[in-house]
Design a protein around this motif. Structure first.
Motif, short mmCIF file in Angstrom:
data_model
loop_
_atom_site.label_atom_id
_atom_site.label_comp_id
_atom_site.label_asym_id
_atom_site.label_seq_id
_atom_site.Cartn_x
_atom_site.Cartn_y
_atom_site.Cartn_z
N SER A 71 0.85 -1.18 0.00
CA SER A 71 0.00 0.00 0.00
C SER A 71 0.89 1.24 0.00
O SER A 71 2.09 1.16 0.27
CB SER A 71 -0.90 0.01 1.24
OG SER A 71 -0.10 0.19 2.41
N ARG A 72 0.30 2.37 -0.30
CA ARG A 72 1.03 3.63 -0.25
C ARG A 72 1.64 3.84 1.14
O ARG A 72 2.78 4.25 1.29
CB ARG A 72 0.10 4.78 -0.59
CG ARG A 72 0.80 6.13 -0.53
CD ARG A 72 -0.11 7.24 -0.95
NE ARG A 72 -0.40 7.05 -2.37
CZ ARG A 72 -1.39 7.63 -3.01
NH1 ARG A 72 -2.20 8.45 -2.37
NH2 ARG A 72 -1.59 7.43 -4.29
N GLU A 73 0.85 3.52 2.17
CA GLU A 73 1.32 3.70 3.55
C GLU A 73 2.53 2.82 3.86
O GLU A 73 3.46 3.24 4.54
CB GLU A 73 0.18 3.41 4.54
CG GLU A 73 -0.95 4.41 4.49
CD GLU A 73 -1.89 4.22 3.30
OE1 GLU A 73 -1.94 3.11 2.71
OE2 GLU A 73 -2.57 5.20 2.94
N GLU A 74 2.51 1.58 3.36
CA GLU A 74 3.63 0.68 3.61
C GLU A 74 4.90 1.18 2.91
O GLU A 74 6.00 1.09 3.47
CB GLU A 74 3.29 -0.74 3.12
CG GLU A 74 2.27 -1.43 4.02
CD GLU A 74 1.76 -2.73 3.43
OE1 GLU A 74 1.47 -3.64 4.24
OE2 GLU A 74 1.63 -2.85 2.19
N GLU A 77 6.13 4.24 4.82
CA GLU A 77 6.73 3.80 6.09
C GLU A 77 8.17 3.33 5.91
O GLU A 77 9.02 3.53 6.76
CB GLU A 77 5.88 2.69 6.71
CG GLU A 77 6.38 2.17 8.02
CD GLU A 77 6.19 3.15 9.17
OE1 GLU A 77 6.99 3.08 10.12
OE2 GLU A 77 5.26 3.98 9.10
N LYS A 78 8.45 2.72 4.78
CA LYS A 78 9.80 2.21 4.48
C LYS A 78 10.46 3.01 3.35
O LYS A 78 11.25 2.48 2.57
CB LYS A 78 9.73 0.73 4.09
CG LYS A 78 9.23 -0.18 5.17
CD LYS A 78 10.27 -0.31 6.26
CE LYS A 78 9.79 -1.34 7.28
NZ LYS A 78 10.86 -1.78 8.14
N TYR A 79 10.15 4.27 3.28
CA TYR A 79 10.64 5.15 2.21
C TYR A 79 12.15 5.05 2.04
O TYR A 79 12.65 4.95 0.92
CB TYR A 79 10.22 6.59 2.50
CG TYR A 79 10.64 7.57 1.44
CD1 TYR A 79 9.92 7.67 0.26
CD2 TYR A 79 11.75 8.39 1.61
CE1 TYR A 79 10.29 8.57 -0.73
CE2 TYR A 79 12.13 9.28 0.63
CZ TYR A 79 11.40 9.37 -0.54
OH TYR A 79 11.78 10.24 -1.52
N PHE A 82 13.19 2.14 -0.08
CA PHE A 82 12.91 2.31 -1.50
C PHE A 82 13.87 3.31 -2.14
O PHE A 82 14.31 3.12 -3.27
CB PHE A 82 11.46 2.74 -1.72
CG PHE A 82 10.49 1.60 -1.56
CD1 PHE A 82 10.05 0.89 -2.64
CD2 PHE A 82 10.04 1.24 -0.29
CE1 PHE A 82 9.17 -0.17 -2.49
CE2 PHE A 82 9.16 0.20 -0.13
CZ PHE A 82 8.72 -0.52 -1.23
N VAL A 83 14.18 4.37 -1.43
CA VAL A 83 15.09 5.39 -1.97
C VAL A 83 16.50 4.82 -2.13
O VAL A 83 17.23 5.21 -3.03
CB VAL A 83 15.11 6.65 -1.07
CG1 VAL A 83 16.20 7.62 -1.47
CG2 VAL A 83 13.75 7.33 -1.14
N GLY A 84 16.85 3.86 -1.31
CA GLY A 84 18.18 3.25 -1.39
C GLY A 84 18.25 2.05 -2.31
O GLY A 84 19.29 1.41 -2.42
#
Length: 100
Positions: A71-74, A77-79, A82-84
């Motif tokens: 989900s968008r929230e998940e 939460e772990k942004y 994902f950025v890395g």
């Protein structure tokens, strides 16, 4: 090269495991050393899909409710995860794709 006996009577388990891996899988021509092709196969195995492995890792680490979907929230939460990640082009895909 990473392990020095320094008077130790018995090798640590990791040394034994690495030796077995070398003999069984890495030294394919059994000459006692790794040539260029053997090293390439070890570092970048042809039967390993890096993109799929990274995608599975992102889902595994982020899917808090374990429904197999993010989900968008998940994702938020772990942004930092994902950025890395190379799978998201280090976060660029999060901005370019509506589904994120």
């Amino acid at each position: 090269d990473m392990y020095s006996h320094d008077g130790d009577v018995e090798e640590p388990e990791w040394v034994k495991t690495e030796r077995e891996q070398f003999v069984e899988f890495r030294d394919k021509n059994r000459d006692g050393k790794m040539d260029k092709e053997e090293t390439k196969d070890w570092i970048l195995p042809s039967d390993y899909d890096h993109a799929e492995a990274e995608a599975r890792h992102l889902v595994y680490e982020s899917d808090q409710n374990k429904d197999g979907k993010l989900s968008r929230e998940e994702i938020v939460e772990k942004y930092d995860l994902f950025v890395g990640s190379q799978a998201t082009d280090f976060g660029e895909a999060l901005v370019r794709h509506d589904e994120f």
